[in-house]
Design an enzyme around this catalytic site. Structure first.
Site, PDB file in Angstrom:
ATOM      1  N   ASP A  60      22.501 -12.738  36.854  1.00 40.11           N
ATOM      2  CA  ASP A  60      22.591 -11.933  38.079  1.00 40.11           C
ATOM      3  C   ASP A  60      21.844 -10.641  37.791  1.00 40.11           C
ATOM      4  O   ASP A  60      22.271  -9.844  36.948  1.00 40.11           O
ATOM      5  CB  ASP A  60      24.063 -11.655  38.418  1.00 40.11           C
ATOM      6  N   SER A 135       5.557  -9.167  48.224  1.00 48.01           N
ATOM      7  CA  SER A 135       5.426  -9.757  49.564  1.00 48.01           C
ATOM      8  C   SER A 135       4.321  -9.003  50.272  1.00 48.01           C
ATOM      9  O   SER A 135       4.129  -7.806  50.009  1.00 48.01           O
ATOM     10  CB  SER A 135       6.734  -9.583  50.356  1.00 48.01           C
ATOM     11  N   TYR A 148      13.891  -4.226  53.457  1.00 46.40           N
ATOM     12  CA  TYR A 148      13.106  -5.228  52.714  1.00 46.40           C
ATOM     13  C   TYR A 148      11.672  -4.752  52.442  1.00 46.40           C
ATOM     14  O   TYR A 148      11.243  -4.731  51.282  1.00 46.40           O
ATOM     15  CB  TYR A 148      13.128  -6.569  53.466  1.00 46.40           C
ATOM     16  N   LYS A 152       9.979  -3.792  48.749  1.00 46.54           N
ATOM     17  CA  LYS A 152       8.810  -4.483  48.203  1.00 46.54           C
ATOM     18  C   LYS A 152       7.668  -3.494  47.948  1.00 46.54           C
ATOM     19  O   LYS A 152       6.895  -3.662  47.004  1.00 46.54           O
ATOM     20  CB  LYS A 152       8.384  -5.610  49.146  1.00 46.54           C
TER      21      LYS A 152
END
Ligand code: NAP
Length: 250
Positions: A60, A135, A148, A152
């Site tokens: 994790d 991304s 998000y 990134k």
């Protein structure tokens, strides 16, 4: 960096791009692939491909104890692929700040934590490579995708910052910018973003092979699917156009 005879760690390897990466590294002759997952019980199909070469690894990336224990277990790694990631939909000014924290804590801080634990491992094994799965979303702040894109973009800056630190230690650093890839993450994200429904979706297998190709070719930036290539090309000469494209998705 030759993948043949390398020892690889893929984080978030139980599904999606991570699972396809395990397959691609096996196809390319890796000696061993450590398949990281929060719950190793979810890795049965991944390890079944080649029980000799695929090792399930409890990992994790948000848990410091889990990360240091993984670095002791997978002490033979020469290629680290930081693939694990999460998203949470919502607008930054309104969404639950705990969701923002989870995204930043996983995609940015978690990746850094794994990198710090494994850089000495890769160096101690004679050097190798690190690939961070970022991304194309890093190039523009899509409003409804919450933290998000920010996570990134921060991961991209992290990737650039560690490259000169790791080069003298014999470790190449690769920034990977996928476009839309057909995974659980994209299916769930596009359910809340009708504008994304028409986007072309690459397969995880094609994207994984292109990532391995990029690592082998020593590419600092890897755009592993046609949509990503298009964004990368546009971004190189007109970053503002890419920003407009990504901020108007929703
Ligand atoms: N799909 C796309 O269109 C796309 C595009 C660009 C970039 N990406 C990036 O590609 C990477 C893989 O995404 P995907 O599309 O394959 O998504 P996915 O199918 O949702 O898989 C995400 C993976 O990350 C793992 N993960 C999440 N939090 C973790 C943690 N704290 N510790 C360890 N593992 C954790 C998940 O494990 P669990 O099963 O335990 O949740 C799962 O294996 C991500 O970094 C994503 O941002 C995806």
């Amino acid at each position: 960096m030759r993948v043949h005879n390398a020892v690889v760690l893929v984080t978030g390897a139980n599904r999606g791009i991570g699972s396809a990466l395990v397959t691609a590294f096996l196809e390319r002759g890796a000696t061993r692939v450590h398949a990281g997952a929060r719950d190793p019980g979810t890795l049965a199909a991944v390890t079944a491909q080649d029980p000799e070469r695929v090792r399930p690894l409890a990992l994790d990336i948000t848990d410091p104890t889990s990360v240091s224990s993984a670095a002791l277990t997978a002490a033979d790694v020469t290629i680290l692929v930081n693939n694990a990631g999460v998203y949470a939909m919502g607008h930054l000014l309104e969404m639950d700040l705990r969701d923002v924290e989870t995204v930043m804590n996983t995609n940015w801080l978690g990746t850094l934590r794994v990198l710090r634990a494994f850089a000495p491992v890769v160096e101690g094994n004679g050097g190798g490579a690190v690939a961070n799965i970022i991304s194309v979303g890093a190039f523009g702040g899509t409003p409804s995708m919450g933290a998000y894109p920010a996570s990134k973009a921060a991961l991209n800056a992290l990737t650039q910052a560690v490259r000169p630190d790791l080069a003298p230690r014999g470790i190449t650093v690769h920034a990977v910018f996928p476009g839309p890839v057909d995974t659980d993450m994209l299916r769930l994200a596009s359910a809340g973003l009708p504008a994304m429904a028409d986007f072309p979706r690459a397969t995880t297998a094609d994207v994984a092979r292109a990532i391995v190709d990029g690592i082998e070719a020593g590419a600092e930036e890897i755009f592993p699917d046609p949509f990503a290539e298009q964004i990368g090309e546009e971004w190189s000469h007109d970053p503002k156009a890419v920003e407009r494209r990504l901020t108007t998705i929703a």
